[in-house]
Scaffold this active site. Structure first.
Site, mmCIF file in Angstrom:
data_model
loop_
_atom_site.group_PDB
_atom_site.id
_atom_site.type_symbol
_atom_site.label_atom_id
_atom_site.label_comp_id
_atom_site.label_asym_id
_atom_site.label_seq_id
_atom_site.Cartn_x
_atom_site.Cartn_y
_atom_site.Cartn_z
ATOM 1 N N ASP A 101 0.844 -1.196 0.000
ATOM 2 C CA ASP A 101 0.000 0.000 0.000
ATOM 3 C C ASP A 101 0.882 1.249 0.000
ATOM 4 O OD1 ASP A 101 -1.735 2.136 0.687
ATOM 5 O OD2 ASP A 101 -3.026 0.814 1.843
ATOM 6 N N GLY A 126 -1.683 -4.399 -3.120
ATOM 7 C CA GLY A 126 -1.641 -2.978 -2.816
ATOM 8 C C GLY A 126 -2.775 -2.507 -1.925
ATOM 9 N N HIS A 127 -3.194 -1.276 -2.149
ATOM 10 C CA HIS A 127 -4.168 -0.596 -1.303
ATOM 11 C C HIS A 127 -5.531 -1.296 -1.334
ATOM 12 C CE1 HIS A 127 -5.780 2.904 0.796
ATOM 13 N NE2 HIS A 127 -6.630 3.177 -0.186
ATOM 14 N N PHE A 128 -6.034 -1.543 -2.535
ATOM 15 C CA PHE A 128 -7.331 -2.204 -2.700
ATOM 16 C C PHE A 128 -7.122 -3.723 -2.715
ATOM 17 C CE2 PHE A 128 -8.614 2.019 -4.099
ATOM 18 C CZ PHE A 128 -9.903 2.121 -3.591
ATOM 19 N N ALA A 129 -6.806 -4.271 -1.560
ATOM 20 C CA ALA A 129 -6.413 -5.676 -1.477
ATOM 21 C C ALA A 129 -7.513 -6.631 -1.905
ATOM 22 C CB ALA A 129 -5.966 -5.999 -0.048
#
Length: 281
Positions: free
Chosen positions: A235, A261-264
């Site tokens: 992330d 990443g951020h939107f797992a």
């Protein structure tokens, strides 16, 4: 089956997804920026056999009302107040929360106000420690320190389609696994008239969340809710030390990292669902 409903929260329309047995353990899913409840579209079917799931769109996001800034101040306190009343309107009286990004300061405010209602917390890249803030926050912090028109204008770079795409794909080893559907829908909502200033207001008010970090941490120490952190380790905004920090105040917290990443949930919905099922057993 997932149903799509709207609740009247004291005149404020809150759109939400609902699934699972009405008598099952209640699970409230709280999304982040710049998304809406649709970010849980893959997770909900994986948990709906066991949990009574509700995923609202936060005020100003998705299909929920986005009143003018003259009639509604876009602060995280006000967002949390609407969601707090929403849970009362739909009869969610004791529930676990799944929090992501903006959903974290929203859900943690609910926990501060009603600790007796929270049965467990699942944080997916939902931060409560300064340890977890990356250098990516530098331009937003500059706006906190000096809310000048120039610093506000600089933050519009976070509202472009390219920035949304980057949030979805940065840190994902194989970007071809990331569906374009979620990010394109996010960009549709961001392009609505007035949405940009709503989001810039929330960028500015995020400093109120950082100011509450000590209170959130005291809640974790005092109440020690069952806690699971499932974290996309790449992330660019909320880095792994923020996940590990939960164990400082709640030693029994379970922390798991995924190579994404951020939107797992875009790449690891099944793995995260498996972790939740095991944790909530």
């Amino acid at each position: 089956m997932t149903t799509y409903r709207t609740a009247d929260v004291d005149g404020f329309k809150v759109f939400y997804r609902e699934a699972g047995p009405k008598g099952g353990p209640m699970l409230l899913l709280l999304h982040g920026f710049p998304s809406a409840g649709h970010m849980f579209r893959d997770l909900i079917p994986l948990l709906a056999d066991r949990f009574h799931i509700v995923a609202p769109d936060l005020p100003g996001f998705g299909q929920s009302d986005m009143p003018s800034r003259d009639s509604f101040r876009y602060t995280f306190d006000n967002v949390a107040k609407v969601i707090d009343r929403f849970t009362e309107v739909i009869g969610f009286d004791r529930f676990a929360i799944y929090v992501f990004d903006y959903g974290a300061p929203t859900g943690f405010r609910l926990a501060l106000r009603h600790p007796e209602r929270i049965t467990a917390i699942i944080s997916q890249n939902g931060n409560a420690y300064e340890d977890g803030l990356s250098d990516g926050w530098t331009p937003i912090k500059a706006y906190w320190q000096d809310p000048s028109p120039a610093n506000r204008e600089a933050l519009r770079a976070f509202l472009t389609p390219e920035a949304t795409r980057w949030q979805y794909t940065h840190g994902v080893p194989d970007p071809t696994l990331v569906s374009p559907d979620g990010q394109n829908l996010d960009n549709f909502y961001l392009a609505r008239p007035g949405s940009d200033d709503v989001q810039l207001d929330l960028f500015g008010d995020y400093k109120s969340n950082v100011a509450l970090y000590p209170s959130f941490q005291d809640y974790f120490r005092t109440h020690k809710p069952p806690f699971l952190a499932v974290w996309g380790k790449n992330d660019p905004f909320f880095i792994p030390p923020g996940a590990e920090a939960f164990k400082r105040d709640n030693p029994n917290a379970v922390v798991q990292f995924f190579d994404t990443g951020h939107f797992a949930l875009e790449t690891h919905a099944k793995e995260i669902a498996d972790s939740i099922r095991a944790f909530m057993r």
